[in-house]
Design a protein around this motif. Structure first.
Motif, short mmCIF file in Angstrom:
data_model
loop_
_atom_site.label_atom_id
_atom_site.label_comp_id
_atom_site.label_asym_id
_atom_site.label_seq_id
_atom_site.Cartn_x
_atom_site.Cartn_y
_atom_site.Cartn_z
N SER A 103 -9.44 7.07 -5.22
CA SER A 103 -9.03 6.23 -4.09
C SER A 103 -8.39 7.01 -2.96
O SER A 103 -8.01 6.40 -1.95
N ALA A 104 -8.22 8.30 -3.12
CA ALA A 104 -7.43 9.07 -2.16
C ALA A 104 -7.84 8.84 -0.70
O ALA A 104 -6.98 8.57 0.15
N PRO A 105 -9.13 8.93 -0.34
CA PRO A 105 -9.47 8.73 1.08
C PRO A 105 -9.20 7.32 1.58
O PRO A 105 -8.64 7.14 2.67
N THR A 106 -9.59 6.30 0.80
CA THR A 106 -9.42 4.92 1.25
C THR A 106 -7.95 4.51 1.25
O THR A 106 -7.50 3.78 2.13
N ARG A 107 -7.20 5.00 0.27
CA ARG A 107 -5.77 4.67 0.23
C ARG A 107 -5.03 5.31 1.39
O ARG A 107 -4.17 4.69 2.04
N ALA A 108 -5.35 6.56 1.70
CA ALA A 108 -4.69 7.24 2.81
C ALA A 108 -4.97 6.54 4.13
O ALA A 108 -4.07 6.36 4.97
N ARG A 152 -2.92 2.84 8.46
CA ARG A 152 -2.98 1.59 9.24
C ARG A 152 -1.69 0.81 9.11
O ARG A 152 -1.18 0.25 10.09
N MET A 153 -1.14 0.75 7.90
CA MET A 153 0.09 0.00 7.69
C MET A 153 1.27 0.66 8.42
O MET A 153 2.11 -0.02 9.02
N ALA A 154 1.31 1.99 8.41
CA ALA A 154 2.38 2.69 9.12
C ALA A 154 2.30 2.44 10.62
O ALA A 154 3.32 2.26 11.30
N ALA A 155 1.09 2.44 11.15
CA ALA A 155 0.91 2.19 12.58
C ALA A 155 1.38 0.79 12.95
O ALA A 155 2.00 0.57 14.01
N GLN A 156 1.11 -0.19 12.07
CA GLN A 156 1.56 -1.56 12.33
C GLN A 156 3.08 -1.63 12.34
O GLN A 156 3.69 -2.27 13.20
N ARG A 157 3.71 -0.94 11.39
CA ARG A 157 5.17 -0.99 11.34
C ARG A 157 5.78 -0.32 12.57
O ARG A 157 6.80 -0.77 13.11
N ASP A 158 5.16 0.75 13.01
CA ASP A 158 5.72 1.51 14.13
C ASP A 158 5.85 0.68 15.40
O ASP A 158 6.61 1.05 16.31
N GLN A 159 5.12 -0.41 15.46
CA GLN A 159 5.23 -1.26 16.65
C GLN A 159 6.53 -2.05 16.66
O GLN A 159 6.85 -2.69 17.66
N GLY A 160 7.24 -2.02 15.54
CA GLY A 160 8.53 -2.70 15.49
C GLY A 160 8.39 -4.19 15.26
O GLY A 160 7.28 -4.72 15.12
N PHE A 198 -2.13 -7.58 5.44
CA PHE A 198 -0.95 -7.59 6.31
C PHE A 198 0.20 -6.86 5.59
O PHE A 198 1.35 -7.30 5.62
N GLY A 199 -0.15 -5.74 4.97
CA GLY A 199 0.78 -5.06 4.07
C GLY A 199 1.96 -4.41 4.72
O GLY A 199 2.86 -3.92 4.02
N HIS A 200 2.03 -4.39 6.05
CA HIS A 200 3.20 -3.82 6.72
C HIS A 200 4.38 -4.77 6.69
O HIS A 200 5.51 -4.36 7.00
N ILE A 201 4.14 -6.05 6.36
CA ILE A 201 5.27 -6.98 6.23
C ILE A 201 5.46 -7.30 4.75
O ILE A 201 4.52 -7.30 3.96
N PRO A 202 6.70 -7.57 4.34
CA PRO A 202 6.96 -7.93 2.95
C PRO A 202 6.33 -9.27 2.59
O PRO A 202 6.18 -10.16 3.44
N ALA A 203 5.96 -9.40 1.34
CA ALA A 203 5.39 -10.66 0.83
C ALA A 203 6.08 -11.01 -0.48
O ALA A 203 6.23 -10.17 -1.36
N VAL A 204 6.48 -12.26 -0.60
CA VAL A 204 7.04 -12.78 -1.84
C VAL A 204 6.18 -13.96 -2.27
O VAL A 204 5.92 -14.87 -1.48
N PHE A 205 5.73 -13.93 -3.52
CA PHE A 205 4.94 -15.03 -4.07
C PHE A 205 5.86 -15.96 -4.84
O PHE A 205 6.70 -15.50 -5.63
N ALA A 230 3.65 -0.87 0.06
CA ALA A 230 4.35 0.07 -0.82
C ALA A 230 4.41 -0.44 -2.25
O ALA A 230 4.44 0.36 -3.20
N ILE A 231 4.41 -1.75 -2.43
CA ILE A 231 4.46 -2.32 -3.78
C ILE A 231 3.10 -2.22 -4.46
O ILE A 231 2.99 -1.82 -5.63
N LEU A 232 2.06 -2.59 -3.73
CA LEU A 232 0.72 -2.67 -4.34
C LEU A 232 0.04 -1.30 -4.28
O LEU A 232 -0.90 -1.07 -3.53
N ASP A 233 0.52 -0.39 -5.14
CA ASP A 233 -0.09 0.93 -5.23
C ASP A 233 -0.88 1.05 -6.53
O ASP A 233 -1.03 0.07 -7.28
N GLU A 234 -1.39 2.25 -6.81
CA GLU A 234 -2.24 2.44 -8.00
C GLU A 234 -1.50 2.10 -9.29
O GLU A 234 -2.07 1.50 -10.20
#
Length: 601
Positions: free
Chosen positions: A18-23, A28-36, A170-177, A282-286
């Motif tokens: 998964s290394a290429p697709t995960r990276a 993408r998630m980091a870029a979304q967060r960087d927008q504040g 939408f993994g840059h924001i936290p999710a609680v189920f 960050a939660i939903l990793d391998e």
């Protein structure tokens, strides 16, 4: 405890694959967060539209950008017993948010269908695709870009996987189920199954069948057998998206309400506005997905997750395959007996020690990654706790270190069986999977002549005509995702069970699905490639000898010459229209294979 070598090896393989697709996903998630915080980028007109219906106090908080805002994605409807309790959850979530200075809005609703209603009916052909529709609908709700965190209200078969796909996207924001919990125990599941078998044999009438079904499915909450819905709830704890011990608390109880309030507050606490930012990415990793597969095997969970987990992981940039499931299954013991793998229901399982006890045992056995991140923080040990109400206050206390009923829940070192019971089958008929945890060992291998059908109703007609008098491998093809949406064929279970009880050796081979409640009949399901995709299953004819071997993991027609035939084509026109099926042609035309998650998005 040192991590089990198989888990370590499989995890490392998934990480490498998964290394290429995960990276790319994490970038993408980091870029979304960087927008504040996103409201800072909305115009005044954008914001005015978003807050117009809120009360003045909430409007002021959001206009000043000082408050966290929760987006609620809800699968509420009052036709699904499991989702009926969600009717009042938005009010509770808004109340909880206000208590900590935040706000909450229903960002959107998603459809939720009940497979129990559609079993054996045309609507079941929309069921699998509803997962992708749910993900898309949740995406529309969150696209307003005005939420600091999200809570997801869903329980049943396709709903939770669809919501997880959206949460990962939408993994840059936290999710609680937030779960709704199981209905209280009703008619025992084995008694319900006995009446179904009697009805299939004509021994009782429909009134008796209806009485049994209504006594089993009798109130708000999840069905109490361990099918896909309750497997979903288990996964959300094993993968860190629920509060600990919250999955199987009954609806309408003070503890259930307290957990809902706490979950909403936690969603705000882990947003990017505070000091404990915990994005879903960050939660939903391998490691989280491997822990989920461990839970699936240790509990004897639903075969549907062999498709759903693959699709969920891909939304997280992670590539799983059935070999991963099979190898983990060989390393993880079956620790629970819950119907259809036993007589108990999920309420009995929860009372015996439940997920907290099981997670503690698996950690001691080195069978879980103990360093994963969750909505609660770092480490799976947090999920050995159980919630309690003390003087009206919610607390989390150490869970039971001993099983309170070893007929239901056993320790890791003394399990019901040494393996999890999910088998990958591969041979000249393609690849498939079988759940053997509820199948008697002497039935793990079936070798018999094929009887081929293109529709489950044809099987029922043959049964009523008493055409099954010898050992048979029932082949039901053209049931894959491209052919007709890959419906569950659970309505065949009572018929095949009757044949088995008559002393016949029977098995099912299909490119379709079985229910999450797959039981004592050996069933090679999800066969891929499917018939419509050129799979070998399209070349089988009545009388071909098929060997279904869950011991050695093989699925073969014994005369290889059968595979030289031209594939038999099926008339699928009847499956293209009616009850909305015509609207899903694009899904059938673009869906992927079962092995890759059967997704059309």
């Amino acid at each position: 405890m040192k991590l089990n070598d198989t888990l370590r090896r499989v995890t490392e393989r998934i990480q490498e694959r998964s290394a290429p697709t995960r990276a790319a996903y994490l970038a993408r998630m980091a870029a979304q967060r960087d927008q504040g915080p996103k409201r800072a980028h909305l115009s005044c007109g954008n914001q005015a539209h978003a807050y117009a219906a809120m009360d003045d106090a909430d409007k002021s908080k959001l206009a000043e950008s000082s408050a966290g805002n929760i987006g609620i994605i809800t699968a509420y409807n009052d036709m699904l017993s499991a989702h009926q309790p969600f009717e009042h959850y938005p009010d509770l979530i808004r109340r909880a948010a206000r208590e900590v200075g935040g706000t909450a809005q229903v960002a959107g609703g998603v459809p939720a269908m009940c497979d129990g209603v559609t079993q054996g009916q045309p609507g079941m052909e929309l069921s699998l695709f509803s997962r992708d529709v749910i993900a898309l609908a949740a995406g529309v709700g969150l696209s307003h870009n005005t939420f600091d965190s999200a809570v997801f209200l869903g329980v049943c078969d396709k709903i939770v996987p669809g919501l997880v796909i959206a949460a990962a996207t939408f993994g840059h924001i936290p999710a609680v189920f937030i779960p709704a919990g199981p209905m209280p125990s009703g008619l025992p599941n084995d008694e319900k199954a006995r009446v179904r078998t009697q009805f299939a044999q004509g021994e009782v009438d429909r009134n008796a069948l209806m009485a049994a079904e209504m006594a089993s499915y009798h109130g708000p909450g999840t069905c109490t057998f361990y099918g896909t819905a309750n497997t979903n709830q288990m996964l959300m704890e094993f993968m860190g998206l629920h509060l600990p011990g919250s999955s199987f608390v009954n609806p309408g109880t003070p503890l259930r309400e307290a957990l809902t309030l706490a979950a909403a507050k936690r969603a705000l606490a882990i947003s990017d506005l505070g000091n404990d930012y915990t994005p879903t990415s960050a939660i939903l990793d391998e490691k989280a997905y491997v822990n989920g597969i461990v839970g699936l095997n240790a509990t004897g969970g639903s075969t549907n997750l062999l498709i759903h987990l693959i699709a969920m992981a891909r939304a997280s940039g992670i590539l799983l395959d059935w070999t991963d499931f099979a190898e983990i299954s060989e390393a993880v013991p079956l620790m629970a007996r819950v119907y259809p793998n036993g007589l108990a229901d999920v309420n009995h399982f929860h009372a015996a020690g439940g997920l907290g006890y099981m997670i503690g045992q698996l950690l001691q056995g080195g069978l879980l990654h103990d360093d994963t991140l969750s909505i609660m923080g770092q480490g799976m040990a947090l999920y050995t706790q159980e919630p309690k109400l003390r003087d009206g206050e919610l607390t989390f206390e150490p869970g039971s270190k001993d099983s309170l009923n070893e007929k239901i829940l056993r320790p890791c070192k003394d399990p019901f069986q040494p393996t999890g019971g999910l088998k990958r089958l591969a041979g000249n008929l393609g690849a498939g999977v079988m759940k053997v945890s509820a199948v008697a060992e002497e039935r793990h291998i079936v070798e018999a002549p094929a009887r081929v059908f293109h529709d489950q109703d044809e099987v029922k007609a043959a049964f009523r005509a008493n055409e099954f008098t010898t050992d048979t491998v029932v082949v039901v093809r053209y049931q894959g995702p491209k052919a007709n949406g890959m419906p569950e064929l659970h309505s065949l279970t009572p018929l095949l069970s009757v044949l088995q009880e008559r002393g016949l050796r029977v098995a099912l081979v299909t490119d379709g699905r079985m229910s999450g409640a797959s039981g004592k009949v050996p069933a090679a399901i999800h066969v891929s490639p499917e018939a419509l995709d050129g799979g070998a299953i399209a070349r089988i004819a009545d009388g071909d000898i098929i060997r279904v071997d869950a011991t050695n993991g093989t699925l073969d027609v014994l005369d290889a010459a059968a595979l030289e035939r031209e594939p038999v084509l099926a008339d699928l026109s009847a499956h293209q229209h009616g009850l909305g099926r015509e609207m899903f042609a694009a899904f059938r035309n673009h869906v992927g294979t079962a092995e890759t998650g059967a997704s059309a998005i």
